[in-house]
Design a protein around this motif. Structure first.
Motif, mmCIF file in Angstrom:
data_model
loop_
_atom_site.group_PDB
_atom_site.id
_atom_site.type_symbol
_atom_site.label_atom_id
_atom_site.label_comp_id
_atom_site.label_asym_id
_atom_site.label_seq_id
_atom_site.Cartn_x
_atom_site.Cartn_y
_atom_site.Cartn_z
ATOM 1 N N ASN A 55 0.537 -0.806 -0.131
ATOM 2 C CA ASN A 55 0.091 0.372 0.053
ATOM 3 C C ASN A 55 0.906 1.178 0.705
ATOM 4 O O ASN A 55 0.723 2.167 -0.250
ATOM 5 C CB ASN A 55 -0.991 0.376 1.200
ATOM 6 C CG ASN A 55 -2.383 -0.798 1.207
ATOM 7 O OD1 ASN A 55 -2.173 -0.763 -0.327
ATOM 8 N ND2 ASN A 55 -3.308 -1.307 1.724
ATOM 9 N N ALA A 59 0.857 3.799 -2.756
ATOM 10 C CA ALA A 59 0.535 5.534 -3.038
ATOM 11 C C ALA A 59 1.179 6.023 -2.888
ATOM 12 O O ALA A 59 1.747 7.706 -3.569
ATOM 13 C CB ALA A 59 0.285 5.590 -1.154
ATOM 14 N N SER A 62 1.526 6.828 -6.907
ATOM 15 C CA SER A 62 0.462 7.396 -6.939
ATOM 16 C C SER A 62 1.174 9.426 -7.179
ATOM 17 O O SER A 62 0.307 9.928 -7.811
ATOM 18 C CB SER A 62 -1.069 6.817 -6.234
ATOM 19 O OG SER A 62 -2.488 7.571 -6.953
ATOM 20 N N SER A 63 0.984 8.736 -5.943
ATOM 21 C CA SER A 63 1.414 11.012 -5.531
ATOM 22 C C SER A 63 2.121 11.248 -6.713
ATOM 23 O O SER A 63 2.957 12.547 -6.786
ATOM 24 C CB SER A 63 1.880 11.105 -4.389
ATOM 25 O OG SER A 63 2.330 12.061 -3.937
ATOM 26 N N PRO A 68 -4.455 9.998 -8.467
ATOM 27 C CA PRO A 68 -5.132 9.487 -7.481
ATOM 28 C C PRO A 68 -5.736 8.258 -7.844
ATOM 29 O O PRO A 68 -6.185 7.378 -6.537
ATOM 30 C CB PRO A 68 -6.470 10.346 -7.693
ATOM 31 C CG PRO A 68 -6.333 11.003 -9.005
ATOM 32 C CD PRO A 68 -5.686 10.675 -9.487
ATOM 33 N N GLN A 71 -3.776 5.514 -5.047
ATOM 34 C CA GLN A 71 -4.738 6.164 -4.057
ATOM 35 C C GLN A 71 -5.661 5.994 -3.474
ATOM 36 O O GLN A 71 -6.175 5.083 -2.458
ATOM 37 C CB GLN A 71 -4.641 7.496 -3.091
ATOM 38 C CG GLN A 71 -3.620 8.067 -3.427
ATOM 39 C CD GLN A 71 -2.609 9.090 -3.780
ATOM 40 O OE1 GLN A 71 -4.221 10.350 -3.312
ATOM 41 N NE2 GLN A 71 -1.265 9.900 -3.630
ATOM 42 N N VAL A 74 -5.527 1.242 -3.109
ATOM 43 C CA VAL A 74 -5.274 1.459 -2.018
ATOM 44 C C VAL A 74 -6.571 1.449 -0.735
ATOM 45 O O VAL A 74 -6.628 0.757 0.567
ATOM 46 C CB VAL A 74 -4.144 2.511 -1.196
ATOM 47 C CG1 VAL A 74 -4.101 2.254 0.918
ATOM 48 C CG2 VAL A 74 -2.369 2.897 -2.083
ATOM 49 N N PHE A 75 -7.460 3.019 -1.122
ATOM 50 C CA PHE A 75 -8.627 2.794 -0.220
ATOM 51 C C PHE A 75 -9.280 1.134 -0.392
ATOM 52 O O PHE A 75 -9.511 0.714 0.861
ATOM 53 C CB PHE A 75 -9.329 3.970 -0.780
ATOM 54 C CG PHE A 75 -10.713 3.419 -0.002
ATOM 55 C CD1 PHE A 75 -10.620 4.243 1.234
ATOM 56 C CD2 PHE A 75 -11.648 3.330 0.194
ATOM 57 C CE1 PHE A 75 -11.609 4.570 2.180
ATOM 58 C CE2 PHE A 75 -12.593 3.814 0.124
ATOM 59 C CZ PHE A 75 -12.935 3.602 1.424
#
Length: 112
Positions: A55, A59, A62-63, A68, A71, A74-75
């Motif tokens: 995860n 993230a 992604s950043s 997004p 992320q 990941v959620f």
């Protein structure tokens, strides 16, 4: 007019290589925990550590790419992991109630 300075993202200040190395180290610690421990709770925690390493890397990528979708992914992984924790701990509690230990070496008695 005075131009406002943009505050850089914290994630951009740290190179992506550091995230890859840190996530790899966490994943390796998780693998060692799964392979060497006999306690079911420690094994369970090691699997969660490996999941969190993945995860973290998702993230960070992604950043870094300003996308997004990583992320969001990941959620959803964290939501599935929460359900996994609930089911896994329920199984561990039921095993403990039946055989009074959570040592995975003893669990071979459950075979036919």
């Amino acid at each position: 007019m005075q131009q406002m300075q943009q505050i850089p993202d914290v994630i951009k200040l740290i190179p992506l290589n550091f995230y890859v190395l840190f996530s790899s180290a966490l994943f390796c610690i998780g693998i060692v925990g799964v392979l060497t421990r006999r306690n079911a709770i420690i094994i369970f925690m090691s699997v969660e550590l490996m999941l969190n390493a993945v995860n973290l890397l998702l993230a960070a990528f992604s950043s870094y790419r300003a996308d997004p979708s990583g992320q969001i992914f990941v959620f959803f992984i964290m939501a599935v992991a929460a359900a996994e924790v609930a089911v896994g701990l329920a199984i561990i509690v039921m095993i403990y109630r039946n055989i009074q230990t959570i040592d995975v070496g003893i669990l071979n008695k459950l075979k036919w």
